[in-house]
Design a protein around this motif. Structure first.
Motif, PDB file in Angstrom:
ATOM      1  N   UNK A 280      40.413  42.763  76.057  1.00  0.00           N
ATOM      2  CA  UNK A 280      39.010  42.404  75.847  1.00  0.00           C
ATOM      3  C   UNK A 280      38.892  40.948  75.418  1.00  0.00           C
ATOM      4  N   UNK A 281      39.747  40.510  74.494  1.00  0.00           N
ATOM      5  CA  UNK A 281      39.711  39.106  74.072  1.00  0.00           C
ATOM      6  C   UNK A 281      39.998  38.182  75.260  1.00  0.00           C
ATOM      7  N   UNK A 282      40.961  38.551  76.088  1.00  0.00           N
ATOM      8  CA  UNK A 282      41.312  37.721  77.250  1.00  0.00           C
ATOM      9  C   UNK A 282      40.131  37.593  78.204  1.00  0.00           C
ATOM     10  N   UNK A 283      39.463  38.707  78.512  1.00  0.00           N
ATOM     11  CA  UNK A 283      38.352  38.627  79.482  1.00  0.00           C
ATOM     12  C   UNK A 283      37.157  37.896  78.881  1.00  0.00           C
ATOM     13  N   UNK A 284      36.967  38.005  77.577  1.00  0.00           N
ATOM     14  CA  UNK A 284      35.903  37.239  76.930  1.00  0.00           C
ATOM     15  C   UNK A 284      36.205  35.741  77.025  1.00  0.00           C
ATOM     16  N   UNK A 285      37.435  35.364  76.738  1.00  0.00           N
ATOM     17  CA  UNK A 285      37.819  33.947  76.823  1.00  0.00           C
ATOM     18  C   UNK A 285      37.705  33.427  78.250  1.00  0.00           C
ATOM     19  N   UNK A 286      38.039  34.269  79.232  1.00  0.00           N
ATOM     20  CA  UNK A 286      37.889  33.858  80.634  1.00  0.00           C
ATOM     21  C   UNK A 286      36.422  33.557  80.940  1.00  0.00           C
ATOM     22  N   UNK A 287      35.515  34.396  80.437  1.00  0.00           N
ATOM     23  CA  UNK A 287      34.084  34.174  80.659  1.00  0.00           C
ATOM     24  C   UNK A 287      33.633  32.853  80.030  1.00  0.00           C
ATOM     25  N   UNK A 288      34.136  32.562  78.828  1.00  0.00           N
ATOM     26  CA  UNK A 288      33.771  31.319  78.163  1.00  0.00           C
ATOM     27  C   UNK A 288      34.302  30.110  78.938  1.00  0.00           C
ATOM     28  N   UNK A 289      35.570  30.159  79.314  1.00  0.00           N
ATOM     29  CA  UNK A 289      36.178  29.038  80.038  1.00  0.00           C
ATOM     30  C   UNK A 289      35.444  28.805  81.354  1.00  0.00           C
TER      31      UNK A 289
ATOM     32  N   UNK B  84      43.950  28.629  71.427  1.00  0.00           N
ATOM     33  CA  UNK B  84      44.285  29.046  70.068  1.00  0.00           C
ATOM     34  C   UNK B  84      43.845  30.470  69.781  1.00  0.00           C
ATOM     35  N   UNK B  85      42.678  30.848  70.289  1.00  0.00           N
ATOM     36  CA  UNK B  85      42.196  32.226  70.109  1.00  0.00           C
ATOM     37  C   UNK B  85      43.093  33.217  70.835  1.00  0.00           C
ATOM     38  N   UNK B  86      43.536  32.837  72.025  1.00  0.00           N
ATOM     39  CA  UNK B  86      44.470  33.688  72.760  1.00  0.00           C
ATOM     40  C   UNK B  86      45.778  33.833  71.995  1.00  0.00           C
ATOM     41  N   UNK B  87      46.295  32.723  71.492  1.00  0.00           N
ATOM     42  CA  UNK B  87      47.522  32.783  70.707  1.00  0.00           C
ATOM     43  C   UNK B  87      47.370  33.636  69.457  1.00  0.00           C
ATOM     44  N   UNK B  88      46.197  33.582  68.827  1.00  0.00           N
ATOM     45  CA  UNK B  88      45.956  34.361  67.613  1.00  0.00           C
ATOM     46  C   UNK B  88      45.965  35.857  67.891  1.00  0.00           C
ATOM     47  N   UNK B  89      45.311  36.282  68.988  1.00  0.00           N
ATOM     48  CA  UNK B  89      45.282  37.716  69.259  1.00  0.00           C
ATOM     49  C   UNK B  89      46.655  38.223  69.694  1.00  0.00           C
ATOM     50  N   UNK B  90      47.419  37.385  70.392  1.00  0.00           N
ATOM     51  CA  UNK B  90      48.786  37.780  70.759  1.00  0.00           C
ATOM     52  C   UNK B  90      49.662  37.897  69.512  1.00  0.00           C
ATOM     53  N   UNK B  91      49.458  36.992  68.557  1.00  0.00           N
ATOM     54  CA  UNK B  91      50.199  37.083  67.295  1.00  0.00           C
ATOM     55  C   UNK B  91      49.773  38.314  66.510  1.00  0.00           C
ATOM     56  N   UNK B  92      48.474  38.601  66.503  1.00  0.00           N
ATOM     57  CA  UNK B  92      47.967  39.788  65.809  1.00  0.00           C
ATOM     58  C   UNK B  92      48.617  41.054  66.339  1.00  0.00           C
ATOM     59  N   UNK B  93      48.865  41.101  67.630  1.00  0.00           N
ATOM     60  CA  UNK B  93      49.469  42.293  68.238  1.00  0.00           C
ATOM     61  C   UNK B  93      50.923  42.479  67.825  1.00  0.00           C
ATOM     62  N   UNK B  94      51.528  41.456  67.215  1.00  0.00           N
ATOM     63  CA  UNK B  94      52.957  41.515  66.894  1.00  0.00           C
ATOM     64  C   UNK B  94      53.263  41.540  65.398  1.00  0.00           C
TER      65      UNK B  94
END
Length: 210
Positions: free
Chosen positions: A62-71, A101-111
């Motif tokens: 969900x975060x990835x597709x939201x960021x894609x929409x923003x970009x 940075x937001x993408x990196x944060x959610x990937x870090x959150x998953x780990x």
């Protein structure tokens, strides 16, 4: 079709092909976990792990597709002279950096495992989404919570949906160990299911230009 047109399709296509199927599987596994915990049916010990894994994939997706929409919105404004993107290349680079940075944060959150780190990365991800979404290139029906347009906005329901999913991902260990947190998790995910339906309706409406 131009590259920007193809980028515009990524957000709805990924939602349809990946996010919604994972939502269905996650809900189904969640029901099985509840039945196992209550002793209603016997389930494999791997079911709770699979439910947790699906929830993690769902949140990241969900975060990835939201960021894609923003970009997409930023790049469309950048390449279209009629939209008059302000700030030039420096601002565009900063926006793309925040998205990365937001993408990196959610990937870090998953780990990460430690509670403070989980809280920090969840807040950083949501702050990035809110910050990018506040830019003038992101279309919103209304920013006034006392107007009907605010509650029918695809953007604002998406932001709330993202925040709820980030909370569930950040609180996974506590949800497993606390009855109170499990109840809060169930309540928040009922709202998530409603918001996903709202997203499907409002997203289709916006694509049709209404």
């Amino acid at each position: 079709m131009t590259a920007i047109n193809w980028l515009a399709l990524l957000h709805p296509v990924l939602m349809i092909l990946f996010v919604y199927p994972v939502v269905g599987a996650t809900i189904r596994l969640g029901l099985l976990v509840r039945e196992r915990r209550l002793g209603i049916t016997k389930q494999l010990a791997a079911v709770p792990v699979e439910h947790s894994d699906h929830g993690r994939w769902l949140t990241v997706a969900v975060v990835v597709v939201v960021l894609i929409a923003f970009v997409y919105s930023f790049l469309k404004a950048w390449f279209d002279p009629a939209l008059a993107f302000s700030g030039g290349l420096q601002r565009l680079a900063l926006l793309l950096l925040v998205a990365a940075g937001s993408l990196g944060s959610v990937l870090a959150l998953a780990q990460v495992k430690r509670p403070p780190l989980r809280a920090i990365f969840a807040l950083l991800t949501w702050a990035g989404v809110l910050g990018l979404g506040s830019e003038p290139e992101i279309w919103r029906l209304s920013d006034n919570p006392f107007s009907a347009g605010f509650w029918g906005s695809h953007y604002w329901s998406g932001v709330l949906l993202t925040g709820l999913l980030l909370f569930s991902l950040a609180a996974r260990p506590e949800i497993h160990s606390s009855v109170r947190m499990r109840r809060l998790h169930v309540t928040s995910n009922v709202l998530v299911a409603i918001l996903l339906a709202v997203q499907a309706i409002s997203g289709t409406r916006d694509l049709l230009g209404y």
